[in-house]
Design an enzyme around this catalytic site. Sequence first.
Site, PDB file in Angstrom:
ATOM      1  N   ARG A 267       0.815  -1.089   0.061  1.00 27.21           N
ATOM      2  CA  ARG A 267      -0.191   0.123   0.015  1.00 27.21           C
ATOM      3  C   ARG A 267       0.960   1.196  -0.091  1.00 27.21           C
ATOM      4  O   ARG A 267       1.673   1.421   1.110  1.00 27.21           O
ATOM      5  CB  ARG A 267      -0.932  -0.159   1.215  1.00 27.21           C
ATOM      6  CG  ARG A 267      -1.928   1.003   1.187  1.00 27.21           C
ATOM      7  CD  ARG A 267      -2.906   0.908   2.260  1.00 27.21           C
ATOM      8  NE  ARG A 267      -3.807   1.834   2.587  1.00 27.21           N
ATOM      9  CZ  ARG A 267      -4.216   2.486   3.461  1.00 27.21           C
ATOM     10  NH1 ARG A 267      -3.598   2.207   4.652  1.00 27.21           N
ATOM     11  NH2 ARG A 267      -5.136   3.354   3.651  1.00 27.21           N
TER      12      ARG A 267
ATOM     13  N   PHE B 149       1.589  10.429   2.160  1.00 34.01           N
ATOM     14  CA  PHE B 149       0.869  10.108   3.207  1.00 34.01           C
ATOM     15  C   PHE B 149       1.887   9.144   3.832  1.00 34.01           C
ATOM     16  O   PHE B 149       2.466   9.308   4.562  1.00 34.01           O
ATOM     17  CB  PHE B 149      -0.521   9.197   2.999  1.00 34.01           C
ATOM     18  CG  PHE B 149      -1.271   8.842   4.023  1.00 34.01           C
ATOM     19  CD1 PHE B 149      -1.420   9.141   5.265  1.00 34.01           C
ATOM     20  CD2 PHE B 149      -2.005   7.464   3.798  1.00 34.01           C
ATOM     21  CE1 PHE B 149      -1.590   8.555   6.580  1.00 34.01           C
ATOM     22  CE2 PHE B 149      -2.670   7.109   4.690  1.00 34.01           C
ATOM     23  CZ  PHE B 149      -2.587   7.403   6.050  1.00 34.01           C
TER      24      PHE B 149
ATOM     25  N   GLN C 159       3.291   1.307   3.046  1.00 33.95           N
ATOM     26  CA  GLN C 159       3.063   0.254   4.084  1.00 33.95           C
ATOM     27  C   GLN C 159       3.393  -1.287   3.506  1.00 33.95           C
ATOM     28  O   GLN C 159       3.389  -1.636   2.410  1.00 33.95           O
ATOM     29  CB  GLN C 159       1.481   0.282   4.492  1.00 33.95           C
ATOM     30  CG  GLN C 159       0.886  -0.802   5.553  1.00 33.95           C
ATOM     31  CD  GLN C 159      -0.228  -0.795   5.767  1.00 33.95           C
ATOM     32  OE1 GLN C 159      -0.947   0.437   5.758  1.00 33.95           O
ATOM     33  NE2 GLN C 159      -0.972  -1.750   6.428  1.00 33.95           N
TER      34      GLN C 159
ATOM     35  N   ASN D 208      -2.435  -1.038  12.094  1.00 40.43           N
ATOM     36  CA  ASN D 208      -3.244  -1.985  12.958  1.00 40.43           C
ATOM     37  C   ASN D 208      -4.799  -1.957  12.429  1.00 40.43           C
ATOM     38  O   ASN D 208      -4.957  -1.133  11.365  1.00 40.43           O
ATOM     39  CB  ASN D 208      -3.249  -1.301  14.148  1.00 40.43           C
ATOM     40  CG  ASN D 208      -3.489  -0.191  14.309  1.00 40.43           C
ATOM     41  OD1 ASN D 208      -4.603   0.165  13.950  1.00 40.43           O
ATOM     42  ND2 ASN D 208      -2.844   0.740  15.345  1.00 40.43           N
TER      43      ASN D 208
ATOM     44  N   PHE E  54       4.310   0.886   8.789  1.00 40.33           N
ATOM     45  CA  PHE E  54       4.338   1.798   7.695  1.00 40.33           C
ATOM     46  C   PHE E  54       5.184   2.979   7.882  1.00 40.33           C
ATOM     47  O   PHE E  54       5.780   2.968   9.272  1.00 40.33           O
ATOM     48  CB  PHE E  54       3.050   2.512   7.530  1.00 40.33           C
ATOM     49  CG  PHE E  54       2.451   3.211   8.461  1.00 40.33           C
ATOM     50  CD1 PHE E  54       2.508   4.793   8.637  1.00 40.33           C
ATOM     51  CD2 PHE E  54       1.504   2.488   9.737  1.00 40.33           C
ATOM     52  CE1 PHE E  54       2.072   5.368   9.759  1.00 40.33           C
ATOM     53  CE2 PHE E  54       0.992   3.334  10.563  1.00 40.33           C
ATOM     54  CZ  PHE E  54       1.399   4.568  10.779  1.00 40.33           C
TER      55      PHE E  54
ATOM     56  N   LEU F 202      -2.612  10.423  13.479  1.00 37.97           N
ATOM     57  CA  LEU F 202      -2.144   9.080  13.623  1.00 37.97           C
ATOM     58  C   LEU F 202      -1.586   9.083  15.061  1.00 37.97           C
ATOM     59  O   LEU F 202      -1.568   7.820  15.665  1.00 37.97           O
ATOM     60  CB  LEU F 202      -1.469   8.219  12.619  1.00 37.97           C
ATOM     61  CG  LEU F 202      -1.898   8.481  11.422  1.00 37.97           C
ATOM     62  CD1 LEU F 202      -1.192   7.501  10.292  1.00 37.97           C
ATOM     63  CD2 LEU F 202      -3.240   7.717  11.367  1.00 37.97           C
TER      64      LEU F 202
ATOM     65  N   HIS G  60      -1.338   4.688  16.295  1.00 35.86           N
ATOM     66  CA  HIS G  60      -0.260   3.930  15.580  1.00 35.86           C
ATOM     67  C   HIS G  60       0.879   4.053  16.573  1.00 35.86           C
ATOM     68  O   HIS G  60       1.216   5.043  16.806  1.00 35.86           O
ATOM     69  CB  HIS G  60      -0.235   4.297  14.500  1.00 35.86           C
ATOM     70  CG  HIS G  60      -1.442   3.812  13.686  1.00 35.86           C
ATOM     71  ND1 HIS G  60      -1.447   2.579  13.070  1.00 35.86           N
ATOM     72  CD2 HIS G  60      -2.295   4.703  13.018  1.00 35.86           C
ATOM     73  CE1 HIS G  60      -2.862   2.671  12.209  1.00 35.86           C
ATOM     74  NE2 HIS G  60      -3.272   3.939  12.172  1.00 35.86           N
TER      75      HIS G  60
END
Length: 193
Positions: free
Chosen positions: A52, A57, A60, A98, A109, A149, A153
């Site tokens: 991903r 951004f 991952q 997660n 990530f 985040l 995370h």
Amino acid sequence: MGEKFMGKIKAVIKTNMGDMEFELFSEFAPKAVENFTTHAENGYYDGLIFHRVIKDFMIQGGDPTGTGYGGESIYGEPFEDEFSVEARNYYGALSMANSGPNTNGSQFFIVQASDVSQSLLNQMEQLKDNGFPQKVIDIYKEVGGTPWLDFHHTVFGKLINGGNVLDSIASVKCGANDKPVNDVVINGIDIIK
């Protein structure tokens, strides 16, 4: 880049597009660091892809199925989040992926957002006494990142070398589900203690 941490463990993620070197935060996220380093030393991540990739951004990886739905921790079950006011999702942060609170497995990530919008910075200024000290706001202004985040995370490391590689990976052409058209492969991860 950002706050200085005197971590003793480093990780070099070697990809088919170049290497990225990280300082790991064993003092803030000991279980996440142990999980990542043990998997790395056992070859768990070797040959896996960044499944991903979303420019501006994050990227991952860490899923043996390459789908975003696989992988497990070294503990045999998901493990709890480890949050610290000292470890934030600044540009280059190495964080656990997660599927909700306390569901950490093998996926991780790397934050690639190089700026934070002015409207978000304004919101952070308003929340400065509730989780966003001025020092943190200033670092997000300087280096970018994904402050939304934080405390969702576990941040267990930061990029110290290879920002050009991170940015190159984030710029690859992607297809369905933000998966790169041409695989970006983790050839191996070296742990330096």
